[in-house]
Structure formats: structure tokens, C-alpha cells
Motif scaffolding. Structure first.
Motif, short mmCIF file in Angstrom:
data_model
loop_
_atom_site.label_atom_id
_atom_site.label_comp_id
_atom_site.label_asym_id
_atom_site.label_seq_id
_atom_site.Cartn_x
_atom_site.Cartn_y
_atom_site.Cartn_z
N GLN A 1 0.72 -1.29 -0.16
CA GLN A 1 0.10 0.11 -0.23
C GLN A 1 0.82 1.14 -0.03
OE1 GLN A 1 0.02 -2.63 2.25
NE2 GLN A 1 -0.46 -1.88 4.23
N LEU A 2 2.16 1.39 0.72
CA LEU A 2 3.01 2.38 0.57
C LEU A 2 3.27 2.58 -0.87
CD1 LEU A 2 5.51 1.87 3.49
CD2 LEU A 2 3.34 3.15 3.35
N VAL A 3 3.59 1.40 -1.52
CA VAL A 3 4.14 1.63 -3.15
C VAL A 3 2.99 2.23 -3.96
CG1 VAL A 3 4.94 0.57 -5.33
CG2 VAL A 3 5.42 -0.22 -3.00
N VAL B 1 6.61 -3.03 -12.27
CA VAL B 1 5.81 -4.03 -12.59
C VAL B 1 5.59 -4.91 -11.37
CG1 VAL B 1 7.87 -5.26 -13.28
CG2 VAL B 1 5.89 -6.37 -13.70
N VAL B 2 4.33 -5.06 -10.93
CA VAL B 2 3.80 -5.82 -10.13
C VAL B 2 3.34 -7.30 -10.26
CG1 VAL B 2 2.27 -5.83 -7.90
CG2 VAL B 2 3.38 -3.70 -8.76
N LEU B 3 3.94 -8.34 -9.70
CA LEU B 3 3.30 -9.53 -9.82
C LEU B 3 2.84 -10.03 -8.72
CD1 LEU B 3 2.92 -12.47 -11.11
CD2 LEU B 3 5.46 -13.04 -10.85
N GLY B 4 1.62 -10.30 -8.66
CA GLY B 4 0.90 -10.65 -7.14
C GLY B 4 -0.42 -10.82 -7.35
N ALA C 1 -6.73 -3.63 -7.22
CA ALA C 1 -7.62 -2.44 -7.81
C ALA C 1 -6.63 -1.34 -7.81
CB ALA C 1 -8.94 -2.06 -7.17
N ALA C 2 -6.04 -0.81 -6.74
CA ALA C 2 -5.26 0.23 -6.80
C ALA C 2 -4.05 0.26 -7.81
CB ALA C 2 -4.66 0.58 -5.32
N PHE C 3 -3.49 -0.88 -8.03
CA PHE C 3 -2.37 -1.17 -8.84
C PHE C 3 -2.80 -1.15 -10.30
CE2 PHE C 3 0.33 -2.78 -5.27
CZ PHE C 3 1.38 -1.98 -5.62
N ARG C 4 -4.07 -1.58 -10.51
CA ARG C 4 -4.70 -1.48 -12.01
C ARG C 4 -5.22 -0.24 -12.23
NH1 ARG C 4 -8.85 -5.32 -10.81
NH2 ARG C 4 -7.14 -7.14 -10.84
N ALA C 5 -5.53 0.70 -11.38
CA ALA C 5 -5.78 2.14 -11.59
C ALA C 5 -4.48 2.87 -11.96
CB ALA C 5 -6.42 2.68 -10.41
N ALA C 6 -3.42 2.38 -11.28
CA ALA C 6 -2.23 2.99 -11.56
C ALA C 6 -1.87 2.88 -12.78
CB ALA C 6 -1.06 2.85 -10.44
N ALA C 7 -1.70 1.52 -13.27
CA ALA C 7 -1.54 1.03 -14.69
C ALA C 7 -2.45 1.99 -15.63
CB ALA C 7 -1.77 -0.48 -14.81
N ALA C 8 -3.85 1.97 -15.12
CA ALA C 8 -4.50 2.66 -16.03
C ALA C 8 -4.14 4.12 -16.43
CB ALA C 8 -6.06 2.76 -15.75
N ARG C 9 -3.74 4.85 -15.39
CA ARG C 9 -3.13 6.29 -15.55
C ARG C 9 -1.73 6.32 -16.39
NH1 ARG C 9 -4.35 6.29 -9.96
NH2 ARG C 9 -1.84 6.07 -9.40
N PRO D 1 -0.26 3.69 -18.54
CA PRO D 1 -0.28 2.39 -19.30
C PRO D 1 1.00 2.09 -19.77
CG PRO D 1 -1.55 4.11 -20.65
CD PRO D 1 -0.89 4.75 -19.40
N ARG D 2 1.87 2.73 -20.09
CA ARG D 2 3.14 2.34 -20.78
C ARG D 2 4.30 2.32 -19.67
NH1 ARG D 2 3.94 -0.45 -24.77
NH2 ARG D 2 5.48 0.77 -26.25
N GLN D 3 3.97 2.44 -18.25
CA GLN D 3 4.98 2.61 -17.61
C GLN D 3 4.86 1.87 -16.18
OE1 GLN D 3 7.25 4.54 -18.83
NE2 GLN D 3 6.07 5.40 -20.13
N VAL D 4 3.51 1.47 -15.97
CA VAL D 4 3.17 0.69 -14.78
C VAL D 4 2.21 -0.43 -15.27
CG1 VAL D 4 1.59 0.83 -12.72
CG2 VAL D 4 3.11 2.56 -13.32
N THR D 5 2.49 -1.61 -14.64
CA THR D 5 1.54 -2.90 -15.14
C THR D 5 1.50 -3.69 -13.69
OG1 THR D 5 1.21 -4.54 -16.48
CG2 THR D 5 3.46 -4.36 -15.64
#
Ligand code: ADP
Length: 493
Positions: A320-322, A337-340, A348-356, A358-362
Motif C-alpha cells: 500500500q506504501l508503493v 511491474v507488480v506480480l502478485g 484495484a489500486a495497482f490496476r488504476a495506477a496502470a490505467a493512469r 499504461p506504458r510505465q506501470v503494469t
């Protein structure tokens, strides 16, 4: 020295976390050191399917009335994996208890099996029966239990010893004190233990039956998987209510750091990564990074520091800190990149970050062993911001694969990573980044240190090389456990 390891998981067949890696590696390391180490596991379908040349060792009578009194069967053979080729594995077959889909503990969607007290009591009872000579060909000198699943082995064995039925010693390793195996008084009544076991000086924990407490009370020696965690669990904050008991037994509590299994984790020989590499040939690491960026839909850019996390997504792991710092990480030119999988809100929070971004976070949601190797190999930094961490294996894998660990100073993380402070950089000791308090601001400062070092490629490479050269060997750990077994046997003799 004959040693029986007792647990619920084993790499590469049944794994929910680092426990599987330990049971998959430590017995083999003990055998290399000359001990006759064997493993006892529940007869889970995934294990029965890969057991070869099984010998019927004997049967165990459950102490309860359920299942029509059906006995469990002990089958000894080897499991079909190169890393386990030399390790005899005894499976406890009782299909009504173990032949189920899901994890070793539940249905796989967060619901524990309601008869886990029976499933894991029988495992402990079988260990004790073996120590009482059930198998005419082999009986352990030491029973070594892992986590609460094996906790009752220590209790059954203690009572067997009192009845002069066994002379074996017990050693118990805490891989995570937060999981305790709590059940009811009614459950206790089924387990065939003497009534006096139900006491403060036994396995009662605030009116409940605690498998963990059984182990901590009855084991001859208690270990945990890092020296720092061994100290931390004797304090209120990380003691999970058992710190008083642990303090009382502190002369018999110690920490032995886990190792890294070279047969599984070696970037110079790893078939699951895009290119092989090692300290003296790092070109393959760049190829792994490009391949990982491409696989994850990230911009393929060598100049972007690629951060990663391979983790259960739970409160403990601190991701959650990340989430709180991910926008800054991207703004500074980094990728993530987060695998987990796990906590739905975190996913959901990481998915939202990836949506913001898209080419830098997954987010790669799920559990994928091969991908975890590619993530360590391809990333530049591995984030392990845990609230607490008994040992932590991911930071050790990251070090081996040239991904600098960025960790919180707790448990085994504190014991395996040296922060890039000015002094430790100058002394040539630094291997990663560390922050103290469990707060996003502290993590942010460590991130800034990572970005600063990234802009100094020569120094980055020196730190990375030092990290890759760290040796966390299972053979060293095995020697320590052997010394402990000797001590345990000497005190009960
Ligand atoms: P814990 O046992 O608390 O989960 P450790 O760091 O000791 O933490 O061990 C975690 C193990 O599980 C490591 O081998 C790590 O690579 C693996 N792991 C965790 N999450 C995943 C995932 N999503 N996919 C593949 N492997 C994972």
C-alpha cells in the motif's frame, strides 16, 4: 543424524510462499552435510501424483470418530523433481482429509477448510508415531516442524517421550508468527491429547486451541528464519501475543537465515529467463529487461529504472506504501511491474495506477513462478516494503539476479540488505536501499536515493555486482541446524 522435516508445502509442487522454498531445499542441503533428512507432508493430490517408488511404511489411527475410523497410510518415496531426487518424502495419505482442490489450507478463495484442526493434527501425530518407531526401517532422532501446520508434532512427541515411547528431540521453525492455527476447545477434545495439555502451560491461548503455541511450548528448540525476527518476536509489537512465552524461552530461541537454492535461482543457468547472465557478463541482464518491458506492455527503454514487486498482496507486505508513491516513481522516469495477487483493494489500486500510466506501470495479477524469475532478471530494483518480514526470500533472489532490493528495515530484510548510505557506498558494502518507518515519506526518500544512484551508472553497477556476489547458502544454514539438533538431543539425553 536422522531428521524428519514436517510441513505443508514443498517447492516445486505445492507452494503458497517462502515456506515451500525452504522445505524444498533445506532437507537436501542437510543430506549434503551427511544427515539423513526426510520430509513428511500431507498426502495432497499434487504430491501423490508425483511420488515415485512408494513404499508402504505403516498406518496411523486418527484419534477422532469421524470418517468411520479410517486409518491414514504413510507412503515413502521420492518426488519427481531434480532438486528433490535424493530426498525421501513420506506422504500421509487420508483421502477424506487431503484429497481436495485448492491450497493446502483452504478452497483457494480465502476460505480455510473447517476441519484443518484434524488435517494438521494428524500430520503432527504421524510425525510423532514415526519418532516412536512406527517404521521398523527408519525412525528420526529429531523431528523438525515448520509453522503452525506442524505445531502439534511437538506436543504429541513431548507426551510420547513422557511415556518413554520415544527419545527423539523436536525443533520448530517459525516462518511467520502471524499465522497461528487457532481452533476451539471442542476441536481440542478430538485430538487425543491428555487433558493437561489444555492449559496456559500447554496449547491453550486465551480460551482457544493454538497449534503455534503448542509448538512454542513443547519444542526443545525454537528457531525462526532470521536473527532480527528472532529478536523482534520477543517484543510486543511483533510477538502476536506470544512474546511473553518466547521471552521465557529465549535461551532456546535463535535465528537461522534461509538460503537461496542455487539449483533453482541462478541467472547463469536459468532456462526461464530471456538470456543468461552473471557478474562478468551482464549483457544478458539488459536483454532480460527489454524482454520484460515488452512482455508487460511497457515502453522498452533501457534508461528507465524498472522497479518490481513479486509478492502476496497482503497487509504484511506493505505494498500500500508503493501505491502512495507510484505517481512520483513514474514522474521521476521510473517504471513498475507488480506480480502478485491477494487483497482486492490493492489489486484495484495497482490496476488504476496502470490505467493512469499504461506504458510505465503494469499489474500481472496471479501466481506465476516462471514470470517471477523473469521479473527479478529484468528489473533494476525489487521493492519489499514489508511491515514485518520473518526472512523474505524475494530480496535474496533479487540480489542474485542483479535487481537492487529496496526494503524496509525489519526482520530478515535488515539482515540481508546493506543500505546505500554515503558511508556504506564508500566502504564498498552497500547492496540496496533501506527505509525505517512504515510510512510513504520514508519510502519516498529511499526511492530518491535509488534514482540518484541510477544517475551514476558506474556506482550502480558496483552495487549491483556486490549484491550478485552475496552468498546466502543453504549449506551454511544446514550446518547451523545440525549444530542445533545436536544441542537439542544433548539437553534431552
Ligand atoms: P512469504 O513466504 O511471506 O510470501 P517470501 O519472500 O519468504 O514471502 O517468499 C515468497 C516466495 O513466493 C518467493 O519464492 C516468491 O518468489 C514467491 N512469490 C510470491 N508471490 C508470487 C507470485 N505472484 N508469483 C510467483 N511467485 C511468487
Amino acid at each position: 543424524m536422522r531428521v524428519l522435516h514436517v510441513g505443508a508445502e514443498i517447492h516445486p509442487f505445492v507452494k503458497t510462499g517462502g515456506l515451500a522454498d525452504v522445505i524444498g531445499a533445506l532437507p537436501a542441503a542437510l543430506r549434503r552435510c551427511g544427515a539423513d533428512a526426510r520430509v513428511l507432508l500431507p498426502g495432497l493430490p499434487a504430491l501423490l501424483a508425483v511420488q515415485r517408488e512408494a513404499r508402504r511404511v505403516g498406518t496411523v489411527q486418527p484419534p477422532w470418530q469421524a470418517h468411520g475410523g479410517a486409518r491414514a497410510e504413510l507412503l515413502e518415496g521420492t518426488l519427481d523433481a531434480p532438486t528433490l531426487a535424493d530426498v525421501p518424502v513420506i506422504l500421509l495419505r487420508h483421502d477424506a482429509l487431503y484429497a481436495r482442490a485448492g491450497t493446502p489450507y483452504g478452497d483457494g478463495s480465502g476460505h480455510a477448510f473447517i476441519d484443518n484442526h484434524r488435517r494438521f493434527a494428524l500430520l503432527g501425530l504421524a510425525a510423532s508415531r514415526l519418532a516412536e518407531g512406527l517404521d521398523a526401517q527408519w525412525a528420526p532422532d529429531v523431528v523438525h516442524g515448520h509453522d503452525w501446520h506442524a505445531g502439534l508434532a511437538c506436543a504429541y512427541l513431548a507426551f510420547a517421550r513422557r511415556a518413554a515411547k520415544s527419545r527423539a528431540a523436536s525443533v520448530f521453525t517459525i516462518h511467520n508468527l502471524a499465522f497461528q492455527g487457532l481452533f476451539t476447545r471442542g476441536d481440542f477434545n478430538e485430538l487425543g491429547l491428555p487433558p493437561e495439555a489444555w492449559s496456559l502451560e500447554g496449547l491453550e491461548f486465551h480460551g482457544q486451541l493454538s497449534f503455534m503455541k503448542a509448538a512454542l511450548h513443547y519444542a526443545d528448540r525454537i528457531t525462526t528464519v532470521s536473527p532480527t525476527y528472532a529478536r523482534e518476536i520477543q517484543g510486543v509489537e511483533l510477538g502476536s501475543g506470544l512474546d511473553g512465552l518466547l521471552r521465557g524461552r529465549s535461551a532456546h530461541v535463535s535465528g537461522v537465515l534461509n538460503g537461496v537454492d542455487d539449483a533453482v535461482w541462478d541467472p547463469a543457468a536459468d532456462a526461464s529467463i530471456a538470456a543468461r547472465f552473471g557478474v562478468r557478463r551482464m549483457a544478458g541482464k539488459a536483454a532480460c529487461k527489454a524482454a520484460l518491458q515488452d512482455e508487460c506492455g511497457l515502453e522498452v527503454r533501457d534508461s528507465a529504472p524498472l522497479f518490481s514487486a513479486v509478492s502476496r498482496l497482503t497487509e504484511q507486505k506493505g505494498l500500500q506504501l508503493v501505491v502512495e508513491v507510484v505517481d512520483e516513481l513514474v514522474a521521476r522516469g521510473g517504471q513498475l511491474v507488480v506480480l502478485g495477487s491477494g487483497d482486492a483493494a490493492l489489486e484495484a489500486a495497482f490496476r488504476a495506477a496502470a490505467a493512469r500510466h499504461p506504458r510505465q506501470v503494469t499489474l500481472r495479477q496471479g501466481y506465476d513462478e516462471a514470470l517471477s524469475h523473469r521479473v527479478f532478471a529484468g528489473s533494476d530494483v525489487t521493492l519489499v516494503p514489508s511491515r514485518f518480514e520473518p526472512c523474505g526470500l524475494t530480496q535474496m533472489y533479487a540480489l542474485r539476479y542483479g535487481s537492487l532490493p529496496l526494503v524496509r528495515r525489519t526482520g530478515g530484510l535488515a539482515d540481508t540488505v546493506v543500505d546505500c548510505t554515503i558511508e556504506d557506498l564508500a566502504d564498498g558494502r552497500a547492496t540496496g536501499f533501506m527505509f525505517e518507518r512504515f510510512e510513504a515519506d520514508d519510502l519516498r526518500r529511499a526511492l530518491r536515493r535509488a534514482f540518484t544512484l541510477w544517475r551514476r551508472p558506474r556506482e550502480w553497477r558496483a552495487v549491483r555486482q556486490r549484491g550478485m556476489e552475496q552468498h546466502f547458502g543453504w549449506d551454511e544454514a544446514a550446518r547451523r541446524y545440525l549444530a542445533l539438533y545436536e544441542q537439542a538431543l544433548a539437553t534431552i539425553a
